[in-house]
Design a protein around this motif. Structure first.
Motif, PDB file in Angstrom:
ATOM      1  N   HIS A 101       7.886   6.631  -5.602  1.00  0.00           N
ATOM      2  CA  HIS A 101       6.729   6.626  -4.723  1.00  0.00           C
ATOM      3  C   HIS A 101       7.146   6.327  -3.290  1.00  0.00           C
ATOM      4  CE1 HIS A 101       7.066   2.227  -5.032  1.00  0.00           C
ATOM      5  NE2 HIS A 101       6.363   2.188  -3.923  1.00  0.00           N
ATOM      6  N   ILE A 102       6.219   6.563  -2.374  1.00  0.00           N
ATOM      7  CA  ILE A 102       6.456   6.270  -0.961  1.00  0.00           C
ATOM      8  C   ILE A 102       5.436   5.241  -0.515  1.00  0.00           C
ATOM      9  CG2 ILE A 102       6.428   7.193   1.388  1.00  0.00           C
ATOM     10  CD1 ILE A 102       7.440   9.817   0.238  1.00  0.00           C
ATOM     11  N   SER A 103       5.930   4.102  -0.089  1.00  0.00           N
ATOM     12  CA  SER A 103       5.066   3.053   0.444  1.00  0.00           C
ATOM     13  C   SER A 103       4.695   3.400   1.880  1.00  0.00           C
ATOM     14  CB  SER A 103       5.806   1.713   0.395  1.00  0.00           C
ATOM     15  OG  SER A 103       5.167   0.759   1.239  1.00  0.00           O
ATOM     16  N   LEU A 104       3.505   3.006   2.272  1.00  0.00           N
ATOM     17  CA  LEU A 104       3.102   3.192   3.665  1.00  0.00           C
ATOM     18  C   LEU A 104       3.900   2.295   4.602  1.00  0.00           C
ATOM     19  CD1 LEU A 104      -0.785   3.460   3.242  1.00  0.00           C
ATOM     20  CD2 LEU A 104       0.874   5.317   3.512  1.00  0.00           C
ATOM     21  N   PRO A 129       0.859  -1.194   0.000  1.00  0.00           N
ATOM     22  CA  PRO A 129       0.000   0.000   0.000  1.00  0.00           C
ATOM     23  C   PRO A 129       0.897   1.248   0.000  1.00  0.00           C
ATOM     24  CG  PRO A 129       0.046  -0.988   2.189  1.00  0.00           C
ATOM     25  CD  PRO A 129       0.760  -1.938   1.272  1.00  0.00           C
ATOM     26  N   HIS A 130       0.470   2.287  -0.697  1.00  0.00           N
ATOM     27  CA  HIS A 130       1.308   3.468  -0.841  1.00  0.00           C
ATOM     28  C   HIS A 130       0.481   4.731  -0.662  1.00  0.00           C
ATOM     29  CE1 HIS A 130      -0.590   3.320  -4.720  1.00  0.00           C
ATOM     30  NE2 HIS A 130       0.108   2.274  -5.113  1.00  0.00           N
ATOM     31  N   ILE A 131       1.108   5.861  -0.835  1.00  0.00           N
ATOM     32  CA  ILE A 131       0.406   7.113  -0.555  1.00  0.00           C
ATOM     33  C   ILE A 131      -0.715   7.375  -1.560  1.00  0.00           C
ATOM     34  CG2 ILE A 131       2.296   8.183   0.705  1.00  0.00           C
ATOM     35  CD1 ILE A 131       3.099   9.642  -1.851  1.00  0.00           C
ATOM     36  N   GLY A 156       7.475  12.631 -13.941  1.00  0.00           N
ATOM     37  CA  GLY A 156       6.790  11.646 -14.775  1.00  0.00           C
ATOM     38  C   GLY A 156       5.869  10.778 -13.953  1.00  0.00           C
ATOM     39  N   LYS A 157       5.816   9.507 -14.304  1.00  0.00           N
ATOM     40  CA  LYS A 157       4.893   8.594 -13.655  1.00  0.00           C
ATOM     41  C   LYS A 157       5.375   8.179 -12.271  1.00  0.00           C
ATOM     42  CE  LYS A 157       3.055   6.542 -17.873  1.00  0.00           C
ATOM     43  NZ  LYS A 157       2.847   5.286 -18.622  1.00  0.00           N
ATOM     44  N   MET A 158       4.442   8.005 -11.376  1.00  0.00           N
ATOM     45  CA  MET A 158       4.721   7.399 -10.091  1.00  0.00           C
ATOM     46  C   MET A 158       4.360   5.928 -10.224  1.00  0.00           C
ATOM     47  SD  MET A 158       3.192   8.367  -6.324  1.00  0.00           S
ATOM     48  CE  MET A 158       4.139   9.859  -6.066  1.00  0.00           C
ATOM     49  N   SER A 159       5.323   5.050 -10.080  1.00  0.00           N
ATOM     50  CA  SER A 159       5.113   3.639 -10.355  1.00  0.00           C
ATOM     51  C   SER A 159       5.611   2.781  -9.217  1.00  0.00           C
ATOM     52  CB  SER A 159       5.835   3.244 -11.655  1.00  0.00           C
ATOM     53  OG  SER A 159       5.781   1.846 -11.853  1.00  0.00           O
ATOM     54  N   SER A 160       4.838   1.739  -8.892  1.00  0.00           N
ATOM     55  CA  SER A 160       5.255   0.805  -7.855  1.00  0.00           C
ATOM     56  C   SER A 160       6.531   0.077  -8.241  1.00  0.00           C
ATOM     57  CB  SER A 160       4.140  -0.216  -7.598  1.00  0.00           C
ATOM     58  OG  SER A 160       3.012   0.416  -7.050  1.00  0.00           O
ATOM     59  N   SER A 161       6.801  -0.024  -9.540  1.00  0.00           N
ATOM     60  CA  SER A 161       7.998  -0.724  -9.990  1.00  0.00           C
ATOM     61  C   SER A 161       9.249   0.147  -9.921  1.00  0.00           C
ATOM     62  CB  SER A 161       7.813  -1.228 -11.431  1.00  0.00           C
ATOM     63  OG  SER A 161       7.606  -0.142 -12.306  1.00  0.00           O
ATOM     64  N   GLU A 202      12.815   6.852   7.832  1.00  0.00           N
ATOM     65  CA  GLU A 202      14.008   7.525   7.338  1.00  0.00           C
ATOM     66  C   GLU A 202      14.124   7.398   5.818  1.00  0.00           C
ATOM     67  OE1 GLU A 202      15.950   9.555   8.909  1.00  0.00           O
ATOM     68  OE2 GLU A 202      14.781   9.238  10.745  1.00  0.00           O
ATOM     69  N   ALA A 203      13.680   6.253   5.284  1.00  0.00           N
ATOM     70  CA  ALA A 203      13.686   6.089   3.832  1.00  0.00           C
ATOM     71  C   ALA A 203      12.692   7.055   3.194  1.00  0.00           C
ATOM     72  CB  ALA A 203      13.348   4.655   3.453  1.00  0.00           C
ATOM     73  N   GLY A 204      11.533   7.242   3.842  1.00  0.00           N
ATOM     74  CA  GLY A 204      10.563   8.210   3.345  1.00  0.00           C
ATOM     75  C   GLY A 204      11.126   9.617   3.358  1.00  0.00           C
ATOM     76  N   TYR A 205      11.844   9.942   4.422  1.00  0.00           N
ATOM     77  CA  TYR A 205      12.510  11.254   4.512  1.00  0.00           C
ATOM     78  C   TYR A 205      13.478  11.422   3.348  1.00  0.00           C
ATOM     79  CZ  TYR A 205      15.687  14.853   6.341  1.00  0.00           C
ATOM     80  OH  TYR A 205      16.468  15.974   6.486  1.00  0.00           O
ATOM     81  N   ASP A 206      14.290  10.417   3.099  1.00  0.00           N
ATOM     82  CA  ASP A 206      15.300  10.504   2.044  1.00  0.00           C
ATOM     83  C   ASP A 206      14.664  10.631   0.659  1.00  0.00           C
ATOM     84  OD1 ASP A 206      17.300  10.314   3.938  1.00  0.00           O
ATOM     85  OD2 ASP A 206      17.582   8.146   3.673  1.00  0.00           O
ATOM     86  N   LYS A 207      13.556   9.918   0.423  1.00  0.00           N
ATOM     87  CA  LYS A 207      12.902   9.990  -0.886  1.00  0.00           C
ATOM     88  C   LYS A 207      12.377  11.401  -1.157  1.00  0.00           C
ATOM     89  CE  LYS A 207      11.431   5.168  -1.478  1.00  0.00           C
ATOM     90  NZ  LYS A 207      10.277   4.258  -1.650  1.00  0.00           N
ATOM     91  N   VAL A 208      11.800  12.024  -0.130  1.00  0.00           N
ATOM     92  CA  VAL A 208      11.302  13.390  -0.318  1.00  0.00           C
ATOM     93  C   VAL A 208      12.461  14.349  -0.551  1.00  0.00           C
ATOM     94  CG1 VAL A 208      10.019  15.292   0.728  1.00  0.00           C
ATOM     95  CG2 VAL A 208       9.235  12.942   1.054  1.00  0.00           C
TER      96      VAL A 208
END
Length: 544
Positions: free
Chosen positions: A432-435, A107-109, A422-427, A440-446
């Protein structure tokens, strides 16, 4: 009709001229392609209004009690027939909300948009349904039952952690719901391959289970109305609109009776009815107190104008043939009116037999009050208005064993732009950011996300940022600002005004994302027992 595509298959574009869009904005290209399983592309959301008949949500939001921030900010941008749902919520009448999730990954945002929409409707008083589309995942995506079970559990935990009331709501998976499968079987009798081919592009290589999954999704959409017909909304991304349109069509075909307006014993097409109705109104204004308006009067009015109408010396015309189907509405209406000759022209509400049982047809005859006329396949009522007739037909249908489905409504939210553009893709994990991402990984992605900023800080201060093109601003509007509209607007205004620079903006967003993920994952742990006790099978009996 699932909730994975809003994130997975998104596409961004360039801003159009006009006022800034504080929701991340529709783009300006003309490409619109809606595919529930493929790579849907919506570069200009306004094209959806023109090409698919989706209505603008801005036009109905004022009728919604306590609108969710996704509605207020235009993230929910469109709807089909949402007013009956809004009215039911406002008046405390029965209503329902349902959406499904195809468990093909974490599940993701993007899913959170759908989770929030379900939960908000539940909080407003609607019966809430959330389903795991495991039959679709297996047939359309080839997912194993083991993988489906793992992902399904994660979806459900996040749904409950965000506030879904499992004691008041309904959770189910397609593969173990026998009522759903029985309904799908009945609906399948009303659909055919040519129709599915036209809607979904199926061909001779499409396997039957994939086609069956479509009918199952239509059954999902109508499932909340099995106990009683009620306004029902399906929150989805626009790529799922084909399922909604098919469900609305099949809901009508399953009805025992149709209701329309008529003026004589014969049937009129919609455009012909407009012509005859206009002629009748004019004739009624011209007629004396004792004059009876007949079909030939309307013929004269339509063909020659009001000055040619006479209530005397009416001669029955020679027999005429029906006008060609592609003829103008006036021509076709005149042909039918001439065939009716001296028959009185008189407004009435018509109940026509769509698939009623004999018992239901007889029950409807008895239920209609006042003057009526009974024909082989329809009943004309002269003292019942259209709205009352719809209610009466539905009540008789339900009383005699029918479903009485109301056409399901839908609301549509914008796709999210990928963090890398571009596209936000689960692959593509970085997009994207998974729930389930480590905070810390979410912080780094942003922090690593692309922005709508200018080339230099000086240019940003001078020209302002491009918030409508910015994936980071979308995070504020869709998620991080929560219910605080003032905060979301302040971020937007500071960006486009040149006061907010991208580095500081991303740092703030990254911190908020870290806090959100940490809090959400703690809540997931707290609802494990609730999920274990819920009335849903967490392990598929189809596993080998």
């Amino acid at each position: 009709m699932t909730g994975d595509d809003p994130l997975e298959e998104s596409e961004s574009g360039e801003p159009t001229t006009g006022e800034p869009l504080t929701d991340g904005g529709a783009a300006g290209a003309d490409d619109v392609a809606l595919d529930p399983w493929g790579s849907s592309s919506v570069s200009d959301y306004r094209k959806l209004f023109e090409e698919f008949g989706i209505e603008e949500f801005d036009e109905v939001v004022a009728e919604v009690p306590n609108p969710h921030y996704l509605m207020r900010r235009g993230v929910i941008f469109g709807h089909r027939d949402y007013r009956p749902v809004a009215r039911a919520l406002r008046d405390g009448e029965p209503a329902a909300v349902l959406s499904g999730f195809m468990p093909t990954g974490d599940p993701h945002i993007g899913h959170k948009l759908v989770f929030d929409e379900i939960i908000w409707h539940q909080q407003q008083g609607a019966d809430a349904y959330a389903l795991i589309a495991d039959l679709e995942a297996n047939s359309a995506r080839g997912m194993s039952w083991e993988d489906i079970d793992e992902h399904a559990r994660d979806y459900l935990l996040s749904l409950l952690a965000l506030g879904f009331d499992v004691e008041e709501g309904t959770l189910y998976r397609q593969s173990t719901n026998r009522e759903l499968q029985d309904l799908a079987f009945e609906l399948g009798a009303e659909a055919n391959f040519s129709e599915l081919q036209a809607i979904y592009g199926f061909d001779g290589e499409t396997d039957v289970s994939h086609m069956q999954s479509v009918v199952t999704q239509v059954a999902d959409i109508l499932y909340p109305q099995l106990e009683e017909p009620k306004p029902t909304v399906i929150p989805v991304g626009p790529d799922q609109d084909p399922h909604v349109r098919l469900a609305r069509d099949l809901a009508e075909r399953m009805r025992f009776f149709g209701v329309t307006e008529a003026y004589a014993s014969f049937e009129l097409e919609d455009d012909e009815r407009v012509v005859v109705a206009d002629a009748y109104r004019k004739l009624e204004e011209m007629a004396g107190e004792n004059d009876e308006i007949r079909c030939l009067d309307a013929v004269e009015l339509i063909e020659d104008g009001p000055e040619a109408v006479s209530f005397d010396d009416r001669d029955r015309p020679e027999e005429t043939v029906a006008a060609a189907a592609d003829a103008p509405a006036e021509t076709r209406a005149v042909a039918k009116l001439k065939n009716a000759g001296m028959e009185p022209l008189r407004p009435r509400t018509r109940f026509f037999d769509r698939r009623a049982t004999d018992e239901a047809f007889e029950a409807l005859i008895g239920a209609i009050e006042g003057e009526k006329r009974v024909y082989e396949n329809h009943i004309d009522a002269f003292e019942t208005d259209r709205t009352d007739a719809e209610d009466l037909a539905r009540a008789v249908e339900v009383d005699t064993g029918g479903y009485g489905f109301q056409p399901p409504s839908s609301i549509y939210h914008r796709f999210m732009t990928g963090l890398t553009g571009g596209k936000m893709s689960s692959s593509v994990p970085a997009s994207h950011i998974s729930l389930l991402d480590d905070p810390e990984a979410g912080y780094d992605k942003v922090k690593a996300a692309t922005t709508g900023g200018r080339e230099t800080a000086e240019e940003q201060r001078e020209k302002g940022g491009r918030a409508d093109e910015c994936p980071v601003y979308e995070l504020y509007a869709y998620l991080l600002a929560g219910d605080d509209d003032e905060f979301a607007k302040r971020v937007y205004d500071e960006c486009v005004g040149g006061e907010r620079l991208c580095g500081d903006c991303k740092e703030q967003a990254a911190q908020l994302m870290r806090e959100f993920l940490k809090e959400h994952q703690e809540k997931r742990e707290q609802v494990v027992d609730l999920l274990e006790a819920a009335d849903i099978e967490l392990e598929s009996p189809r596993r080998r």
